[in-house]
Design a protein around this motif. Structure first.
Motif, short mmCIF file in Angstrom:
data_model
loop_
_atom_site.label_atom_id
_atom_site.label_comp_id
_atom_site.label_asym_id
_atom_site.label_seq_id
_atom_site.Cartn_x
_atom_site.Cartn_y
_atom_site.Cartn_z
N PHE A 38 91.31 34.14 68.50
CA PHE A 38 91.68 34.51 69.86
C PHE A 38 92.95 33.78 70.28
N PRO A 39 94.14 34.26 69.83
CA PRO A 39 95.40 33.59 70.18
C PRO A 39 95.65 33.58 71.69
N PHE A 40 96.40 32.60 72.14
CA PHE A 40 96.82 32.57 73.53
C PHE A 40 97.79 33.73 73.80
N LEU A 83 91.02 33.82 57.48
CA LEU A 83 91.58 34.72 56.46
C LEU A 83 90.50 35.26 55.52
N GLY A 84 89.45 34.48 55.28
CA GLY A 84 88.40 34.91 54.37
C GLY A 84 87.09 34.22 54.69
N GLY A 85 86.08 34.57 53.96
CA GLY A 85 84.77 33.94 54.17
C GLY A 85 84.04 34.52 55.36
N PRO A 86 82.93 33.88 55.75
CA PRO A 86 82.17 34.36 56.91
C PRO A 86 83.02 34.26 58.18
N GLY A 87 82.92 35.25 59.03
CA GLY A 87 83.72 35.24 60.26
C GLY A 87 85.15 35.67 60.04
N ARG A 88 85.43 36.31 58.90
CA ARG A 88 86.80 36.77 58.62
C ARG A 88 87.29 37.68 59.75
N TRP A 89 88.56 37.48 60.14
CA TRP A 89 89.16 38.24 61.23
C TRP A 89 90.37 39.01 60.71
N GLU A 90 90.38 40.30 60.92
CA GLU A 90 91.46 41.16 60.40
C GLU A 90 92.84 40.74 60.92
N GLY A 91 92.88 40.18 62.13
CA GLY A 91 94.17 39.85 62.73
C GLY A 91 94.73 38.51 62.33
N ALA A 92 94.03 37.78 61.43
CA ALA A 92 94.44 36.40 61.12
C ALA A 92 95.82 36.33 60.48
N ARG A 93 96.07 37.18 59.49
CA ARG A 93 97.36 37.13 58.78
C ARG A 93 98.52 37.37 59.76
N GLN A 94 98.37 38.39 60.60
CA GLN A 94 99.42 38.71 61.56
C GLN A 94 99.62 37.57 62.56
N ALA A 95 98.52 36.96 62.98
CA ALA A 95 98.61 35.85 63.94
C ALA A 95 99.39 34.68 63.35
N ILE A 96 99.18 34.42 62.05
CA ILE A 96 99.90 33.32 61.38
C ILE A 96 101.39 33.64 61.28
N LEU A 97 101.72 34.86 60.87
CA LEU A 97 103.12 35.21 60.64
C LEU A 97 103.91 35.38 61.94
N THR A 98 103.22 35.50 63.07
CA THR A 98 103.93 35.68 64.35
C THR A 98 103.78 34.46 65.27
N GLN A 99 103.26 33.34 64.72
CA GLN A 99 102.99 32.18 65.59
C GLN A 99 104.26 31.62 66.24
N TRP A 100 105.37 31.59 65.49
CA TRP A 100 106.60 31.06 66.07
C TRP A 100 107.16 31.98 67.15
N ASP A 101 106.90 33.29 67.03
CA ASP A 101 107.33 34.23 68.07
C ASP A 101 106.66 33.88 69.40
#
Length: 508
Positions: A69-71, A472-490
């Motif tokens: 849940f990103p800000f 990114l993986g395992g229990p509780g995996r979230w589809e939006g995780a990769r995108q959230a990481i790559l856009t964090q500086w934005d």
């Protein structure tokens, strides 16, 4: 059925993690709304944390977010308390947590059920509207925080009984008006102490900070203007600090922090630098010392009628108001001491979460830890682990193994921050998160990603260890995780780039 005590940061994520695992949480919050320490009120409520009006988070929004849940991108990088509360309210709405929260309900007692040895159940007594109710729960998550019971050791300050001025604990502070034209002494140099001193100096006649041991000072605005935690809390930096011989990382950190200003020159240099538990986060103190607004003095020797005497300092200093920024006691008034025993503001818990001696691992404490990094991802990771232990999907080691680790941790007196190695996980934010994530199978594999998604792997290793990595993986995996990481500086740059100079070609 799980009882969750408190609806602050830890209680909200505990409730959400229970729901994720198919458990049935009931969250009891004694005040009239959620938010815990981040819900500001003008009046001080008994047994509740109390903020001053100007509190801003010490950790950046990308490093403080719950992992799925990103800000919002337009929120500032470091958050005023009202916006952090807004985020918590959005989190509760988004994951439909409110229907599981009982407001205005105090937990009076939590006792082992008579057949605890076989069922692990707890008898929970609550009170609402003057009426008590008794419940039976299969497990308990204690999320009551540790900022409610002020520590005010007046016996350590000779002469305070004859001091004719005003004195109070930092918990009672709300606005700087009380300091108008006064000579102010702030005792203690933690984050609250420095914040209050800086605020007071704008209206007071004089402000002095008394510190026995000094402190390292970090600025929220770090290298190249980036947030401090996005620069320091990376996997690459963690690898350096846990593998270099101990003196070398300390020398590097000394050098780095003294580049901004010389701590010794400013009277801030810790007496035993390697024993400092955590740095102070403040952007204003050095310039306020330089401009004479704030003076740093050693520890208090004694108080007199209208003045104070410092250790190894010849002159008395006249003062009108003393603010004791002496921290908080940890207590669990609703629990028997046989369940959790607190000594020296510390409870002996396996991984700072589980009591080691219970026959059944059905009670856990969340958020009772001081990492050099955001507490919200830590509390969330604890809740993810605990909910899976409660469900029987994760097993704890034997009692003897857990007790051995806790005892070794007690023996080790090293208190550190930054680039040092320490066997104790107390303040090494990333190592602690990784440890708990490995328990539940959610620790990211940088080497594995290097083969399948090299850009993401490099971002994870050299970039900030933002909490989305653990989805990114395992229990509780979230589809939006990769995108959230790559856009964090934005999301970091968006609220700062409100004006782009005409000559600039940058865009966002």
């Amino acid at each position: 059925r799980v009882a969750v005590v408190g609806a602050g940061v830890s209680g909200l994520t505990a409730t959400k993690c229970c729901l994720d695992e198919g458990l049935e949480p009931t969250c009891f919050e004694q005040s009239q709304d959620i938010g815990g320490v981040w819900r500001y009120t003008e009046h001080i409520e008994a047994s509740r944390p109390s903020l001053y009006a100007s509190v801003i988070s010490n950790t950046s929004k990308e490093m403080s977010a719950f992992s799925d849940f990103p800000f919002p991108e337009d929120f500032p990088v470091f958050l005023p308390n009202a916006q952090l509360l807004d985020y918590l309210q959005r989190y509760a709405e988004h994951f439909s947590l409110r229907e599981h929260i009982k407001l205005g309900t105090t937990v009076v007692s939590i006792r082992k059920h008579p057949d605890f040895a076989t069922t692990g159940q707890w008898n929970v007594v609550t009170e609402a509207g003057g009426k008590q109710m008794s419940h039976v729960f299969d497990a308990v998550m204690v999320c009551s925080g540790n900022f409610s019971e002020p520590s005010l050791p007046l016996h350590s300050f000779p002469g305070i009984e004859r001091f004719k001025g005003q004195y109070f604990h930092s918990r009672q502070y709300k606005h700087p008006d009380v300091f108008q034209g006064k000579r102010v002494l702030v005792v203690g140099m933690g984050n609250s102490g420095v914040d209050i001193a800086v605020e007071a100096s704008r209206v007071a006649a004089k402000v002095t900070i008394s510190t026995t041991r000094g402190s390292w000072l970090l600025s929220r605005v770090f290298e190249h203007g980036y947030p401090w935690d996005m620069v320091l809390n990376t996997r690459f930096m963690s690898l350096i600090k846990t593998n270099l011989p101990r003196p070398l990382p300390w020398w590097l950190m000394n050098y780095k922090l003294n580049q901004r200003f010389n701590h010794e020159t400013y009277g801030l240099q810790p007496e035993k630098s390697c024993l400092v538990r955590e740095p102070v986060l403040n952007d204003d103190l050095p310039s306020y010392i330089l401009t004479g607004r704030i003076t740093i003095k050693p520890g208090v020797k004694e108080f007199k009628d209208n003045s104070v005497v410092f250790h190894n300092y010849p002159e008395e200093e006249p003062i009108d108001i003393v603010v004791f920024c002496t921290g908080y006691n940890v207590s669990f008034p609703f629990l028997e001491e046989s369940v959790i025993r607190v000594e020296n503001k510390h409870a002996s818990l396996y991984k700072y979460v589980f009591p080691t001696h219970l026959q059944k691992p059905t009670l856990a404490v969340l958020g009772l830890i001081k990492p050099l990094g955001g507490i919200m991802p830590v509390a969330e990771m604890q809740a993810r682990w605990v909910s899976r232990v409660f469900k029987g999907l994760c097993q704890l080691p034997s009692q003897s193994v857990m007790e051995k680790e806790v005892n070794e941790q007690k023996k080790n007196q090293v208190r550190w921050f930054g680039l040092t190695f320490d066997e104790v996980l107390k303040t090494e934010w990333l190592v602690y998160l990784d440890t708990l994530a490995s328990f539940i199978g959610a620790k990211p594999s940088v080497l594995g990603l290097l083969c399948t998604d090299p850009w993401l792997a490099l971002t994870i290793f050299f970039g900030p260890c933002s909490p989305y990595q653990y989805r990114l993986g395992g229990p509780g995996r979230w589809e939006g995780a990769r995108q959230a990481i790559l856009t964090q500086w934005d999301r970091v740059l968006k609220p700062t780039r409100t004006r782009v100079p005409a000559a600039s070609s940058s865009s966002f």
